[in-house]
Design an enzyme around this catalytic site. Structure first.
Site, PDB file in Angstrom:
ATOM      1  N   TYR A 134       0.812  -1.226   0.000  1.00 20.50           N
ATOM      2  CA  TYR A 134       0.000   0.000   0.000  1.00 20.50           C
ATOM      3  C   TYR A 134       0.837   1.264   0.000  1.00 20.50           C
ATOM      4  O   TYR A 134       0.311   2.343   0.257  1.00 20.50           O
ATOM      5  CB  TYR A 134      -0.895   0.082   1.252  1.00 20.50           C
ATOM      6  CG  TYR A 134      -1.571  -1.185   1.677  1.00 20.50           C
ATOM      7  CD1 TYR A 134      -2.445  -1.840   0.821  1.00 20.50           C
ATOM      8  CD2 TYR A 134      -1.379  -1.688   2.958  1.00 20.50           C
ATOM      9  CE1 TYR A 134      -3.098  -2.994   1.245  1.00 20.50           C
ATOM     10  CE2 TYR A 134      -2.028  -2.838   3.378  1.00 20.50           C
ATOM     11  CZ  TYR A 134      -2.888  -3.490   2.513  1.00 20.50           C
ATOM     12  OH  TYR A 134      -3.527  -4.615   2.925  1.00 20.50           O
ATOM     13  N   TYR A 174      -1.645  -6.199  10.891  1.00 17.16           N
ATOM     14  CA  TYR A 174      -1.246  -6.597   9.536  1.00 17.16           C
ATOM     15  C   TYR A 174       0.272  -6.723   9.373  1.00 17.16           C
ATOM     16  O   TYR A 174       0.801  -6.568   8.284  1.00 17.16           O
ATOM     17  CB  TYR A 174      -1.849  -5.638   8.487  1.00 17.16           C
ATOM     18  CG  TYR A 174      -3.353  -5.510   8.636  1.00 17.16           C
ATOM     19  CD1 TYR A 174      -4.181  -6.562   8.271  1.00 17.16           C
ATOM     20  CD2 TYR A 174      -3.926  -4.377   9.191  1.00 17.16           C
ATOM     21  CE1 TYR A 174      -5.558  -6.470   8.447  1.00 17.16           C
ATOM     22  CE2 TYR A 174      -5.312  -4.278   9.366  1.00 17.16           C
ATOM     23  CZ  TYR A 174      -6.116  -5.331   8.993  1.00 17.16           C
ATOM     24  OH  TYR A 174      -7.467  -5.246   9.165  1.00 17.16           O
ATOM     25  N   CYS A 228      15.496 -10.093  -1.470  1.00 16.22           N
ATOM     26  CA  CYS A 228      16.048  -9.899  -2.807  1.00 16.22           C
ATOM     27  C   CYS A 228      15.062  -9.174  -3.715  1.00 16.22           C
ATOM     28  O   CYS A 228      14.635  -9.713  -4.744  1.00 16.22           O
ATOM     29  CB  CYS A 228      16.440 -11.241  -3.392  1.00 16.22           C
ATOM     30  SG  CYS A 228      17.575 -12.126  -2.324  1.00 16.22           S
TER      31      CYS A 228
HETATM   32  C1  LIG Z   1     -10.674  -5.652   7.394  1.00 16.14           C
HETATM   33  C2  LIG Z   1     -12.058  -5.625   7.910  1.00 16.14           C
HETATM   34  C3  LIG Z   1     -12.312  -5.052   9.148  1.00 16.14           C
HETATM   35  C4  LIG Z   1     -11.267  -4.384   9.976  1.00 16.14           C
HETATM   36  O1  LIG Z   1     -10.661  -3.342   9.301  1.00 16.14           O
HETATM   37  P1  LIG Z   1      -9.657  -2.375  10.080  1.00 16.14           P
HETATM   38  O2  LIG Z   1      -9.247  -1.371   9.097  1.00 16.14           O
HETATM   39  O3  LIG Z   1      -8.509  -3.212  10.508  1.00 16.14           O
HETATM   40  O4  LIG Z   1     -10.407  -1.817  11.232  1.00 16.14           O
HETATM   41  C5  LIG Z   1     -13.613  -5.119   9.623  1.00 16.14           C
HETATM   42  N1  LIG Z   1     -14.597  -5.701   8.918  1.00 16.14           N
HETATM   43  C6  LIG Z   1     -14.382  -6.265   7.712  1.00 16.14           C
HETATM   44  C7  LIG Z   1     -15.494  -6.908   6.998  1.00 16.14           C
HETATM   45  C8  LIG Z   1     -13.112  -6.245   7.169  1.00 16.14           C
HETATM   46  O5  LIG Z   1     -12.895  -6.792   5.973  1.00 16.14           O
END
Ligand SMILES: *Cc1c(COP(=O)(O)O)cnc(C)c1O
Length: 429
Positions: free
Chosen positions: A333, A387, A358
């Site tokens: 990202y 993440y 690499c």
């Molecule tokens: C990724 C996701 C979240 C959490 O997103 P954050 O940005 O980490 O708060 C919640 N609900 C769904 C359906 C998601 O895909």
């Protein structure tokens, strides 16, 4: 140079500071000693920070006067047994997006009634597992899934039938765009997730025709890393067109500060805004679910690395012992991070913090400022608690780092470092 006793910015875990020796302290633990004891790279997580944020969500719901708010941790942000157990103890729900995440959440002690299953490509086996445990909710994403559920509940496979009805939500894309990166924007009409506003009527009807499913409401997730509250309000306003439901799930997405210049809304303000919008548009008495992921864990965690080499050409390249195998976000990202040397904060040598992989793109921080970096220095990148571990991989045969929980000056290993043997033990020859 920053001085001893200094409290650090909001990017760092709550309570992080420089101790009397000028060394970064996390959960009361000296970062240099952590690096010595557990090796690097390592994910260090401040336990009290996780608890504080979990409690802030729950308290904020109460303060906003909502009697039926469930805080559902989106476990994809970071999932290991210790962390999930902590959130289970704090009374949160947990959302899982695969059979594996379901396994983790159950192993950590979440009761099935506080689990919610997501996914745009749930397999028959994953749905069978969800039904067998009668999870709190399954969030239906597409028509094929409805058919698959009908088959399982109809006893076509001799499984899943009988017992109490399975509660479900239907996921809709509310056609609201948040100002975030394309790859983490999910609320637009052309999304791989959920039903469009024009298709949801049909989906609702089909679900209602299936005995054994109980349609409880609607789910919408606008996107992630949202630094404004307006998209959440607009989503609630859009959803109101769909009618009256006992449950609304407004997804996750509250942004966090990856760098000190970012100032996301406070948890209290976010919950206040979401509760307010739900009250205004969706009715006073519905159950409300929110699904925070990164806002519960990102700033609770940091990564410690050791500098292996410093090279000077057009730039100063500071290469460390990890990289895209432990933090993919800069590469996926273009995400920005900060870095410091744990015992010499506040340097001004402009450098590129590069990983050991690499790939030229294996750069963790493009524009770091470090204090005369040298091999052997321990470097910290804050805000890696979401993440990071979750997306870790074995590229270049690099074993995944351990996770260390710190609290009150004590450190404990909650995920051990992978060994070289872990790299070969699944191989069949
Ligand atoms: C990724 C996701 C979240 C959490 O997103 P954050 O940005 O980490 O708060 C919640 N609900 C769904 C359906 C998601 O895909």
């Amino acid at each position: 140079m920053a001085t001893a006793g200094t409290l650090l910015s909001h990017v760092y875990p709550i309570g992080a500071r420089l101790n009397e020796r000028g060394v970064l302290e996390l959960g009361g633990c000296d970062a240099l000693e952590l690096a010595r004891e557990f090796g690097t790279p390592a994910y260090v997580v401040v336990e009290d920070d996780l608890r504080t944020r979990a409690q802030a969500f729950v308290e904020a719901g109460r303060a906003a006067g909502h009697e039926n708010l469930a805080v559902v941790y989106a476990s994809k942000a970071s999932a290991c047994t210790a962390l999930l157990r902590l959130f289970a103890q704090e009374g949160l729900w947990c959302d899982v997006a695969s059979g594996g995440e379901l396994h983790l959440a159950l192993a950590a002690g979440f009761p099935a009634q506080r689990l919610l299953m997501h996914g745009n490509a749930k397999s028959r086996e994953e749905l069978r597992l969800a039904l067998r445990h009668r999870l709190g909710l399954i969030v239906i994403d597409n028509l094929d899934e409805i058919q698959r559920l009908a088959g399982l509940l109809g006893g076509e496979e001799g499984d899943g039938a009988g017992g109490p009805a399975q509660g479900v939500l239907i996921r809709v894309t509310p056609d609201v765009r948040g100002d975030t990166h394309e790859k983490i924007s999910t609320g637009q009409a052309n999304s791989k997730f959920g039903f469009g506003m024009d298709q949801i009527g049909d989906a609702i009807q089909r679900v209602r025709e299936i005995a054994g499913l109980e349609l409880q409401g609607i789910h919408a997730h606008v996107g992630s890393q949202l630094l404004e509250l307006e998209p959440f309000r607009r989503a609630a306003q859009q959803l109101a067109q769909l009618g009256v439901f006992p449950t609304w799930d407004l997804g996750g997405g509250l942004g966090v500060a990856y760098t000190a210049a970012q100032h996301p809304p406070a948890i209290e303000d976010y919950v206040g805004a979401v509760v307010g919008a739900a009250r205004e548009y969706l009715g006073e008495h519905s159950r409300l679910l929110i699904e925070p992921g990164r806002s519960l864990t990102a700033n609770a965690g940091v990564t410690l690395y050791t500098v292996e080499s410093v090279k000077r050409n057009v730039s100063t390249w500071v290469a460390v012992d990890g990289g895209m195998s432990d933090n993919l976000r800069p590469m996926l990202y273009n995400a920005g991070y900060e870095a410091e040397i744990v015992d010499r904060f506040g340097g001004d040598t402009a450098c590129v913090l590069a990983g050991k992989h690499c790939e030229s793109g294996d750069v963790i921080v493009k524009d770091a400022h470090l204090d005369d970096p040298r091999p052997g220095d321990v470097v910290v990148t804050p805000a890696t608690g979401a993440y990071g571990h979750a997306m870790a991989n074995n590229y270049n045969g690099v074993p995944r780092p351990p996770v260390i929980f710190c609290s009150g000056g004590n450190a404990r290993l909650v995920v051990r470092r992978e060994s070289f043997d872990d790299l070969t033990f699944r191989d069949v020859i």
